[in-house]
Structures are given as C-alpha cells and as structure tokens.
Scaffold this motif. Structure first.
Motif, PDB file in Angstrom:
ATOM      1  N   ASP A   1      73.076 -12.987  62.161  1.00 26.66           N
ATOM      2  CA  ASP A   1      73.075 -11.886  63.106  1.00 26.66           C
ATOM      3  C   ASP A   1      74.423 -11.146  63.100  1.00 26.66           C
ATOM      4  OD1 ASP A   1      71.764 -10.319  64.859  1.00 26.66           O
ATOM      5  OD2 ASP A   1      72.173 -11.551  66.637  1.00 26.66           O
ATOM      6  N   ALA A   2      74.902 -10.852  61.911  1.00 26.48           N
ATOM      7  CA  ALA A   2      76.229 -10.218  61.778  1.00 26.48           C
ATOM      8  C   ALA A   2      76.129  -8.717  62.028  1.00 26.48           C
ATOM      9  CB  ALA A   2      76.778 -10.472  60.374  1.00 26.48           C
ATOM     10  N   PRO A   3      77.092  -8.159  62.758  1.00 30.24           N
ATOM     11  CA  PRO A   3      77.058  -6.718  63.013  1.00 30.24           C
ATOM     12  C   PRO A   3      77.402  -5.893  61.769  1.00 30.24           C
ATOM     13  CG  PRO A   3      78.882  -7.777  64.207  1.00 30.24           C
ATOM     14  CD  PRO A   3      78.210  -8.843  63.422  1.00 30.24           C
ATOM     15  N   GLU A   4      76.816  -4.701  61.712  1.00 31.57           N
ATOM     16  CA  GLU A   4      76.905  -3.825  60.546  1.00 31.57           C
ATOM     17  C   GLU A   4      78.348  -3.507  60.140  1.00 31.57           C
ATOM     18  OE1 GLU A   4      74.662   0.358  59.402  1.00 31.57           O
ATOM     19  OE2 GLU A   4      75.283   0.055  61.474  1.00 31.57           O
ATOM     20  N   ASN A   5      79.243  -3.389  61.149  1.00 32.54           N
ATOM     21  CA  ASN A   5      80.578  -2.891  60.825  1.00 32.54           C
ATOM     22  C   ASN A   5      81.475  -3.932  60.151  1.00 32.54           C
ATOM     23  OD1 ASN A   5      80.994  -4.472  63.146  1.00 32.54           O
ATOM     24  ND2 ASN A   5      82.854  -3.317  63.633  1.00 32.54           N
ATOM     25  N   ILE A   6      80.997  -5.183  60.012  1.00 32.32           N
ATOM     26  CA  ILE A   6      81.808  -6.197  59.319  1.00 32.32           C
ATOM     27  C   ILE A   6      82.077  -5.760  57.875  1.00 32.32           C
ATOM     28  CG2 ILE A   6      81.862  -8.587  58.487  1.00 32.32           C
ATOM     29  CD1 ILE A   6      82.205  -8.274  61.538  1.00 32.32           C
ATOM     30  N   GLY A   7      81.028  -5.251  57.230  1.00 28.19           N
ATOM     31  CA  GLY A   7      81.188  -4.768  55.861  1.00 28.19           C
ATOM     32  C   GLY A   7      82.203  -3.629  55.793  1.00 28.19           C
ATOM     33  N   TRP A   8      82.147  -2.745  56.770  1.00 28.56           N
ATOM     34  CA  TRP A   8      83.094  -1.618  56.791  1.00 28.56           C
ATOM     35  C   TRP A   8      84.518  -2.131  56.966  1.00 28.56           C
ATOM     36  CZ3 TRP A   8      79.976   1.268  61.185  1.00 28.56           C
ATOM     37  CH2 TRP A   8      78.683   1.539  60.707  1.00 28.56           C
ATOM     38  N   LYS A   9      84.648  -3.121  57.841  1.00 33.04           N
ATOM     39  CA  LYS A   9      85.989  -3.682  58.118  1.00 33.04           C
ATOM     40  C   LYS A   9      86.631  -4.232  56.839  1.00 33.04           C
ATOM     41  CE  LYS A   9      87.507  -5.990  61.773  1.00 33.04           C
ATOM     42  NZ  LYS A   9      88.145  -5.199  62.820  1.00 33.04           N
ATOM     43  N   VAL A  10      85.817  -4.975  56.066  1.00 35.37           N
ATOM     44  CA  VAL A  10      86.337  -5.545  54.817  1.00 35.37           C
ATOM     45  C   VAL A  10      86.744  -4.419  53.864  1.00 35.37           C
ATOM     46  CG1 VAL A  10      85.791  -6.952  52.797  1.00 35.37           C
ATOM     47  CG2 VAL A  10      84.918  -7.625  55.056  1.00 35.37           C
ATOM     48  N   ALA A  11      85.880  -3.408  53.788  1.00 37.38           N
ATOM     49  CA  ALA A  11      86.151  -2.281  52.882  1.00 37.38           C
ATOM     50  C   ALA A  11      87.471  -1.598  53.254  1.00 37.38           C
ATOM     51  CB  ALA A  11      85.001  -1.280  52.940  1.00 37.38           C
ATOM     52  N   VAL A  12      87.722  -1.459  54.536  1.00 37.52           N
ATOM     53  CA  VAL A  12      88.954  -0.817  54.998  1.00 37.52           C
ATOM     54  C   VAL A  12      90.154  -1.716  54.740  1.00 37.52           C
ATOM     55  CG1 VAL A  12      90.214  -0.015  57.039  1.00 37.52           C
ATOM     56  CG2 VAL A  12      87.788   0.587  56.738  1.00 37.52           C
ATOM     57  N   LYS A  13      90.028  -2.979  55.143  1.00 36.57           N
ATOM     58  CA  LYS A  13      91.153  -3.922  55.026  1.00 36.57           C
ATOM     59  C   LYS A  13      91.630  -4.018  53.574  1.00 36.57           C
ATOM     60  CE  LYS A  13      90.467  -8.150  54.368  1.00 36.57           C
ATOM     61  NZ  LYS A  13      90.411  -8.962  53.164  1.00 36.57           N
ATOM     62  N   ASP A  14      90.691  -4.184  52.631  1.00 34.45           N
ATOM     63  CA  ASP A  14      91.110  -4.341  51.232  1.00 34.45           C
ATOM     64  C   ASP A  14      91.745  -3.058  50.706  1.00 34.45           C
ATOM     65  OD1 ASP A  14      90.292  -6.904  51.329  1.00 34.45           O
ATOM     66  OD2 ASP A  14      88.753  -6.766  49.770  1.00 34.45           O
ATOM     67  N   ARG A  15      91.235  -1.894  51.124  1.00 34.90           N
ATOM     68  CA  ARG A  15      91.806  -0.623  50.622  1.00 34.90           C
ATOM     69  C   ARG A  15      93.159  -0.332  51.266  1.00 34.90           C
ATOM     70  NH1 ARG A  15      86.477  -0.009  50.038  1.00 34.90           N
ATOM     71  NH2 ARG A  15      85.849   0.103  47.846  1.00 34.90           N
ATOM     72  N   LEU A  16      93.360  -0.795  52.502  1.00 34.57           N
ATOM     73  CA  LEU A  16      94.700  -0.644  53.098  1.00 34.57           C
ATOM     74  C   LEU A  16      95.689  -1.536  52.343  1.00 34.57           C
ATOM     75  CD1 LEU A  16      93.897  -0.462  56.941  1.00 34.57           C
ATOM     76  CD2 LEU A  16      94.610   1.407  55.424  1.00 34.57           C
ATOM     77  N   ASN A  17      95.232  -2.743  51.973  1.00 34.36           N
ATOM     78  CA  ASN A  17      96.085  -3.608  51.153  1.00 34.36           C
ATOM     79  C   ASN A  17      96.410  -2.940  49.814  1.00 34.36           C
ATOM     80  OD1 ASN A  17      96.062  -5.558  53.121  1.00 34.36           O
ATOM     81  ND2 ASN A  17      94.578  -6.898  52.091  1.00 34.36           N
ATOM     82  N   ALA A  18      95.415  -2.274  49.246  1.00 31.50           N
ATOM     83  CA  ALA A  18      95.614  -1.631  47.937  1.00 31.50           C
ATOM     84  C   ALA A  18      96.733  -0.589  47.993  1.00 31.50           C
ATOM     85  CB  ALA A  18      94.313  -0.990  47.463  1.00 31.50           C
ATOM     86  N   LEU A  19      96.908   0.015  49.162  1.00 37.18           N
ATOM     87  CA  LEU A  19      97.979   1.020  49.297  1.00 37.18           C
ATOM     88  C   LEU A  19      99.355   0.375  49.133  1.00 37.18           C
ATOM     89  CD1 LEU A  19      96.537   3.111  52.286  1.00 37.18           C
ATOM     90  CD2 LEU A  19      96.700   3.811  49.873  1.00 37.18           C
ATOM     91  N   LYS A  20      99.404  -0.949  49.314  1.00 33.75           N
ATOM     92  CA  LYS A  20     100.674  -1.663  49.132  1.00 33.75           C
ATOM     93  C   LYS A  20     100.812  -2.231  47.717  1.00 33.75           C
ATOM     94  CE  LYS A  20     100.640  -3.065  53.971  1.00 33.75           C
ATOM     95  NZ  LYS A  20     100.188  -4.133  54.857  1.00 33.75           N
ATOM     96  N   ASN A  21      99.813  -1.949  46.882  1.00 36.26           N
ATOM     97  CA  ASN A  21      99.835  -2.468  45.502  1.00 36.26           C
ATOM     98  C   ASN A  21      99.746  -1.295  44.534  1.00 36.26           C
ATOM     99  OD1 ASN A  21      99.436  -3.683  43.036  1.00 36.26           O
ATOM    100  ND2 ASN A  21      97.454  -4.597  43.551  1.00 36.26           N
ATOM    101  N   PRO A  22     100.875  -0.900  43.947  1.00 41.37           N
ATOM    102  CA  PRO A  22     100.882   0.295  43.092  1.00 41.37           C
ATOM    103  C   PRO A  22      99.964   0.184  41.880  1.00 41.37           C
ATOM    104  CG  PRO A  22     102.985  -0.904  42.953  1.00 41.37           C
ATOM    105  CD  PRO A  22     102.204  -1.538  44.066  1.00 41.37           C
ATOM    106  N   LEU A  23      99.545  -1.036  41.510  1.00 47.14           N
ATOM    107  CA  LEU A  23      98.676  -1.188  40.344  1.00 47.14           C
ATOM    108  C   LEU A  23      97.201  -0.982  40.687  1.00 47.14           C
ATOM    109  CD1 LEU A  23     100.294  -4.335  38.650  1.00 47.14           C
ATOM    110  CD2 LEU A  23     100.699  -1.919  38.133  1.00 47.14           C
ATOM    111  N   ALA A  24      96.877  -1.018  41.986  1.00 52.72           N
ATOM    112  CA  ALA A  24      95.470  -0.940  42.377  1.00 52.72           C
ATOM    113  C   ALA A  24      94.850   0.401  41.985  1.00 52.72           C
ATOM    114  CB  ALA A  24      95.338  -1.169  43.878  1.00 52.72           C
TER     115      ALA A  24
END
Lengths: 381, 163, 352
Positions: free
Chosen positions: A154-177
């Motif tokens: 019974d997971a809420p829909e926005n969990i997937g969005w959260k992961v998508a955001v979190k990983d892309r914010l991390n990518a901003l700290k990785n110049p190779l991404a």
C-alpha cells in the motif's frame, strides 16, 4: 579469507552520446584514470577482466578481442564476463577473485557500454515469428513487479517521485553523472509523461555511453595506498521462468546480501553499513531493494525512503553518485556502484562524499531480477 | 566550399538467422495452432509451465508430461504502456499483463482489451479472445488479447507456488 | 595453491544442425551426464559457470535461456563468460582456489547452424577499420596459412596429413560429426574457399554442448575415481591488429608453453583447439611437440561446437588420461581470428 583491495577507480563522463571517442578510447579513458589513481604502470598489471552487457548493444561480437590494445591486455590473460545487467558487479567480483585465488598480484578490470553506437531497445526486443510483440523494453518488463510491490504494501504514489528527485539532486554533486537537472522536484517528476504505469519518464534511467575501471590488488600494493578493502563479495543466480520465484523480493538477492554480510561480519546492515550504491534503474527499486537487502522489514522500505533515510545525510544513504537513474552505461552500471562504494570509504567521492563513511556496499542486478552481485568494502583491512 | 566533418559513420550489419523455438516450445506452438494451450508439468515438483521451455528451473529437470489448460486465468500484474516501441505495431496506450492461466504456475505477457484501462486490476479474471480460426498459425498471436470475464477477482495469494 | 581435479566430463553427439533444440535442450543432457558420473546433484556444486555467445544464434542472452537447464532453487553461485567454456573453467578454478567453492560445474554450448558462421565471426574484428570490409573467418585463417607456406613452414601435404590423421582418430569418438576420409584426389581437387584453404581444411559448422565438473583434492578423493589433475593452466591474448602481429608465429602460444613448463614433463599427447588443418602442424612446431599424437579425439576438424570446443580439448584429454596408460596430456583452447587468444592446460594422471 579475502585479502584484496581496490586501489584505483576510474570513470568517464557519462553522456548520451560520446561521439568524441571510439569504444577503445572510451574504455581507455576510464583505465587511465583508474591506473593514475592507483599509481601503477602497465608492468604492474597481471591480467585484465572486461565486462559488458549483450554484444548486440554495439554490434560487435566478443568486443574484447578487438579492444586488446586499448585495454592493455596484449600478452596478458584476458577474461570477458557477461551476466546481463549485473555484469559490472560480477566483473568486479571475478576480477577480485583473480587476486584472492593467489594467482595474481594486481589486475585491471573495466566495463563499458556505448549504447549510442547501436540500438539497445532493438537488441533487447527481437521480433520472433512465434510470439506476440508486446515486449516494451526493460521498463515495460519491470513495471508489473513495481505495481505488485505497491499493492502488497500500500505504498503511496509519490515514493517513486521522491527517489527520482533524490538521486538527481545527488547527481548535481557528481560532475560525471549523465543527467543534470537543476531544480528537479516531485512536481516536475509527476508532470513528466507516463511511460509504463506506474513509471513516469523521470522515474526511469537514461541510456548512456560510459566506462568504469578499477585496479584491484593484494596487500603488496594495497597496504601503501588509500585502499578500499573487500570484506565480502558474492553472486547469486535464479532461472528466468521458474515457478515459485518472487520477482518483487527475489530469493537470490536476499541470499547474496546475507552471504556478504556474513563474510564481513555484519549483523545489522542498517546500522553497520554507512552508505550504499544500489542498482536502481527505476525509482521503485529503491524501496524494493531496501527490503530485499535486509535494511528493513518487508513493507518498511518505502517508509525509509519517505522519511529521507536514503538521502546523503540520512541513516542509510543510497546512490550518492546519482545512481543508475542518473547514468546508465548498462555494462558499466554495476561496476560504477562497486567503484563508488570504494570512493566513499577512501574519502574520494568529492561533493557527494558521505561524512565518515568507513563501510560501504556495492550492488548490481540483472536479467529478470535474477542475477545478483554485491560487495562490502571498508577502509580498514 | 567547406566540407562538413563527420564524427561517425554507419556500418550496416546484416546477418540472417533461421530462428527455432525449441522442441518443447515447438510442441506447444503446434497445439496453439489448433487453438489449444498445452502446458508441461515438472515430474519432481509438479509445477506447471506455460508456455513451456522444456525444463523446470526449480528442479533442473525436463518437463515431459503435457496437460491442456483452459484459456481462462487471472491478472498477476500489469502495466499500461504509453510509449511506442520501435517496430511494434501496437498503438499505445495498451495493457501488457502477466496472465496466469488457471492451473499454471508461471505467467506470460499478453494484452488485455475490451475494458476501460483504468478498471484493470491485479487478480482480475480474464479469458482469451481468439482470432478467427482461419487466421491461426503457430503463434500466441492466435490470441488477440484477453478480456475480463466479469467473475469475482481472485485473491493475489493464489499466485503463490504451492509444492 | 589448491590442486584442482577434473571429476567428470560429457559431450553431446556433435551434429551439423540441432534443428529446433533450444539452449535448455542442448545443455541439460550433458549436465545430467556429469551428475551421473559423479553422483552429484546441483546441491553438491559450489560454483557454476558457462560459456556461450549470443551472435552464434543471433539473439541476446543465450546464457540466460540456457540457465533454465540448471536447478536454481535455491539460487546458485553462478557466472558466465562470453567466451569458450574453457575460460569458464578457468574462472571456476579461481573460485575454488580462493576458497569460495569445493566443486564447480562448467558447461559450454553453441548453435552455429542458424547463421552464417564465417561471416558472423567477422563481427569479432575491429568495428571501425576491419569489419566494414567483411573479412570472413576462413579468409583470415587463410592469410595465416598462406604466410606460413610462403615462409616454408607449411605445405599442402602437412595440412592433408593433419586432416586425415584427425578424421582417422575421430573414428574412436562416438560424438564426432565428420568421419568420412577424403582421398588425396578429393582433397587436392577441392575448390578453395580462400586459398590455400578448402572446405576440407575447415572445421565443420556444428551444434552441441559439453559439461565438466571439477573439484578440490578432497572432492576427488571422496569419489574414489582415477585422479586427473589440472597441474597448470595459463592463457594470454595478442593484439587484434593483424598488421602488428607476426602471423607466422605466435607469441601467445610460445609464451604459454614456457609458462606451463612444457619441457619439464614427458608429454604423451596433445588435444588442440585447431579449427583449421594448418593449425595442427603450426602449433606442433611452435610448441616443439615432435611426433606426439595430436587430437586423438579427432579434434575440431571432426566436430567443432563453438564455445564448447576449447573445453572439449580439456575434456577429451581428461578422458584419454582416464582410459589409457598415458600420464601427461596437453590441452589447448583458442579464440579470435588467427589464434589470437590461447589457453594451455597441463593435465596429469595422479597415482596414489
């Protein structure tokens, strides 16, 4: 007892199209960086282990044969690994096995994919005359399992969005991404087109060109270097169409994780592992793997994601580099996870460094969530 | 006149292959050509495979015994595909569903139609809609798609394998 | 370093066309045979490794399909090389030596009949400079054979003798595909595919599979069978740049001969992964094998299952040692155009 360590990691810049280099040039860029980081010359390399996903991705059969010079394998033993999407991880494990077997002091391992040189979706979806053509690529294959996960817990829909955001914010700290999306937020993800329900465009991995290389050595070289010691490593496989498989929480993943924790003496991975680079090509695989890898109980994975536990400052940071969601040169994607884990424990991860990371995990999976490779690295021998 | 510098060239690779489906699958497809769905059963754990590949990976043995299954089943899970796939003639959005035939222990992917996409559920009962008999061949495309039967949904726990 | 023993080996009858048979149907019979020889089940296997190549049959993930032939419940420690299964054996040896397993199951399979193998193999060459010219596998071998002839290192007679000896030996191998002996007239009047090579000089297109089980000394002792040890195994590769290689010799093969200390034991026979007739006298010369028997099984000229034939050299050597008075065997596996990549294995019969 395992006594091998990663003494150098090298990665290329990940991009949709690396038109500036040939395949040989691409792998060599990663190798040069890994050997520079390891401070070794070609004389020190006793064997080369190359991994990549299906040959049809680039249209070259057994490409290691024509890459011999680029990867410095001339006159040396060369092994070519292919274990589907997990190949970057299994290649690292096999490279380390060369050292752990006692036959080799120092080996070079490299993985790559140059997806722009062919059409990976085509390579994965041949039209067989005897089956209906409803194959819709990897996302189409895995989406039903994510839907089943959501139903079970019974997971809420926005969990997937959260992961998508979190990983892309991390990518901003990785110049190779590969993907660099400043200002990304849940609203932006939720407004991108639906691809394979429940997956939206920004919840899926890109298709990238890139290579990752590592130099792995025994204590002879490693003791005098900033080394990531391998404390546990393992692989597991399951047959594709096997009755009783749980594709949402595969037994192979559970067993493989248990195996490396046992080797590393870890009894509580959530507490004892400082950060992890986990193969998450589609957003929902973060909560699914949190559970599969015993970081929490079943049904609790999405709650960890929801409360920010997997963020870089969280209890168990996942994919500080931006992960597969930000860069996906398929054959290398597993090794990037393994290599990034090493960069964390040797304090070389730059802006995406987790403060005080001593123990990290690298993870890769492939096929129909049936092939698994994992390792635990530490800065202490 | 300056000539544009190219940074790539196209190397056309054309190889032709004679695909075969496998002996077990060939037996299955020859029955499909007669409108029958014939599964294979593991002699050790009794798992029922459709379409069969000739083995039970649980046990590592060949599946020889054949049994005909009905063309009814339930949706184990599904996705709605919204993007066109190169070379795929089906126009999105369409439903790609894991169909578990009654009596089978694995699912296969097929289409679901004759229902509002928003109404498709895990556990929904479905039945095959076959093409006109004159168009049948040795392919699962003999089934155009699956459609809801209107029966009550099954509990997803039925998909769990029982030894 | 842990000693490694071969415990069992099996080979399917080699066929020109396995027809509909899929990966599972090729692999399962040989795997069951090696289980029968050892009394093992998959539960007794510590590591499983396979060798195969997608391009042979033209569909990605051949090894994934093949894995369905193996019991994977509970999930197994398993890996795959996109190479001849001889290298899957090599990887398995490392796994045992590092203590990750006591036993290993290795299998290789290939179905070359669905495609046009000589041109499929073209895709092994450099994609930017070489493969757009579509050099086929036979033509590349012919370059090497012709060079050897021009240098006075090879004659048509050498090739014919290598061929007839192989075919004559193949009569002892119930799995061999080719047993028909060409007359000297047939041989000399055959059209060239690429001079100096005619069809007779080329291994036949073959379908099949092979499997092997290896283990530690303890595992071998438990079975109480004749002990056949892998005393030494080494492999190496050379550049793919034909212009940078001296094709009249092989640094790889000569170097490996030294690495396995070929001169330090009394060699009884050699099983060579020779896909062309000329390669037999060529390697005989490179390794200074004198008049040692080569390819008593018939070798690849009598049946050449891609991705299994290198493992077969090792497996056939194992069988020969087991069933004869021989003590030392040499097995060879290769990959790539003009013997680019090679492995040499010294097998030894150990009498307690």
């Amino acid at each position: 007892m395992i006594e091998a360590a990663v003494i150098g990691v090298g990665q290329t810049k990940y991009e949709a199209k690396r038109r500036d280099v040939s395949m040989g040039g691409l792998v060599r860029k990663a190798i040069d960086k890994a050997m520079f980081a390891a401070d070794v010359d070609w004389d020190a390399i006793d064997a080369v282990i190359l991994g990549k996903a299906p040959d049809m991705f680039e249209g070259v059969m057994m490409p290691e044969l024509s890459l011999v010079d680029a990867i410095g394998a001339n006159g040396k033993p060369l092994l070519r690994v292919h274990t589907a999407g997990s190949v970057g991880g299994s290649t690292a494990v096999i490279a380390a096995s060369h050292v752990c077997s006692g036959n080799f002091d120092t080996v070079l391992t490299v993985t790559y994919e140059k997806q722009s040189e062919s059409n990976a979706t085509w390579a994965l979806s041949p039209k067989y005359p005897y089956s209906p053509h409803i194959n819709a690529g990897a996302g189409g294959y895995f989406a039903p399992y994510m839907r089943e996960y959501i139903r079970r817990y019974d997971a809420p829909e926005n969990i997937g969005w959260k992961v998508a955001v979190k990983d892309r914010l991390n990518a901003l700290k990785n110049p190779l991404a590969h993907l660099q999306i400043p200002g990304i937020d849940e609203k932006m993800v939720a407004e991108t087109p639906m691809l394979w329900e429940p997956l939206r465009y920004l919840e899926s991995c890109p298709s990238s060109d890139g290579a990752c290389a590592m130099v792995i050595s025994n204590k002879k070289l490693a003791e005098s270097r900033n080394a990531a010691w391998i404390k546990g490593m393992a692989v597991r496989s399951e047959g594709t169409l096997s009755a009783g498989r749980d594709e949402v929480n595969p037994q192979g993943g559970q067993d493989c994780a248990k195996d490396i924790y046992d080797q590393a003496g870890i009894t509580n991975p959530f507490k004892e592992i400082d950060c992890a680079e986990i193969y998450v090509p589609f957003s929902w695989y973060e909560p699914m793997w949190l559970e599969n890898l015993h970081f929490c109980d079943l049904g609790e994975g999405w709650k960890l994601t929801e409360r920010g536990a997997t963020e870089i400052e969280g209890d168990i940071p996942f994919n500080m580099s931006g992960g597969v969601l930000s860069s996906n040169p398929i054959g290398a994607s597993g090794m990037i996870r393994f290599g990034e884990a090493c960069l964390q424990v040797t304090n070389q991860a730059g802006d995406h460094q987790v403060d005080g990371a001593n123990v990290a995990m690298g993870h890769a999976y492939g096929g129909a969530a049936q092939f698994f490779a994992m390792w635990i690295v530490s800065n202490k021998k | 006149m300056s000539e544009e510098k190219k940074d790539f060239f196209v190397s056309d690779i054309s190889l032709s292959y004679q695909y075969t489906a496998g002996n077990a699958t060939t037996r299955f497809l020859n029955k499909v050509a007669e409108g029958k769905l014939v599964a294979q059963k593991c002699p050790k754990c009794s798992a029922v495979y459709v379409p069969p590949r000739g083995s039970c990976p649980r046990c590592g043995v060949a599946t020889e015994e054949e049994l005909e299954l009905p063309d009814t089943g339930a949706v184990e899970s599904f996705t709605i595909v919204h993007i066109p796939i190169p070379g795929n003639p089906i126009v999105p959005p369409y439903v790609s569903a894991m169909i578990r035939l009654d009596g089978a222990d694995i699912s296969f992917l097929h289409l679901i139609q004759e229902i509002d996409l928003a109404d498709i559920r895990i556990g929904m009962r479905v039945q095959a809609v076959w093409k006109d008999k004159s168009d049948w061949g040795t392919t699962l495309e003999n089934i155009k798609w699956f459609k809801p039967t209107g029966e009550d949904d099954v509990d997803p726990s039925v998909f769990k394998f029982k030894e | 370093m842990k000693d490694i023993y071969i415990l069992a080996y099996a080979q399917n009858p080699i066929v020109a066309d396995a027809k509909a048979a899929n990966e599972v149907e090729l692999i399962m019979p040989v795997v069951h045979q090696v289980f029968k020889q050892t009394g093992f089940t998959q539960n007794d296997i510590g590591f499983t490794c396979s060798g195969s190549c997608d391009y042979l049959q033209g569909a990605a993930f051949a090894f994934v399909e093949g894995l369905s032939a193996i019991q994977t419940n509970p999930p197994i420690k398993e890996s795959h090389v996109e190479m001849d299964a001889a290298w899957a054996l090599y990887e398995s040896i490392l796994k045992i030596q590092m203590g990750d397993a006591e036993t290993a199951l290795i299998y290789g399979f290939g179905k070359s009949s669905p495609g046009d193998l000589p041109f499929v193999s073209t895709l092994q060459t450099d994609p930017y400079y070489m493969s757009p010219l579509w050099p086929d596998k036979t033509s590349l071998a012919a370059l090497q054979a012709q060079l050897l002839m021009n240098n006075g290192l090879l004659t048509k007679k050498d090739m014919y003798e290598a061929l007839t000896q192989s075919i004559s030996n193949a009569k002892n191998n119930p799995n061999a595909l080719v047993t028909a002996m060409p007359s000297e007239d047939d041989y000399l009047s055959a059209d060239y595919l690429s001079s100096p090579l005619s069809t007779y000089d080329c291994a036949p297109i073959s379908d099949g599979a092979s499997a092997m089980i290896i283990g530690t000394e303890e595992a071998a002792a438990k079975l109480g069978l004749q002990k056949i040890k892998i005393s030494s195994v080494h492999h190496s590769i050379e550049t793919s740049n034909f212009g940078a290689r001296d094709l009249s010799t092989s640094e790889s093969i000569i170097g490996l001969g030294k690495k396995i200390n070929l001169k330090s034991f009394n060699l009884d026979f050699a099983e060579l992964h020779t896909q062309f007739s000329y390669e037999i006298p060529f390697i005989r010369g490179l390794l200074d094998l004198g008049n040692i028997d080569i390819n008593l099984s018939g070798g690849p000229l009598a049946g050449n299952v891609m991705m299994a034939a290198g493992l077969d050299s090792i497996g056939k050597s194992f069988e020969l040692l087991k069933n004869s008075d021989f003590h030392n065997g040499l097995a060879h596996a290769s990959s790539g155009p003009c013997l680019q990549q090679n492995m040499l294995v010294h097998l030894e019969k150990i009498n307690d």
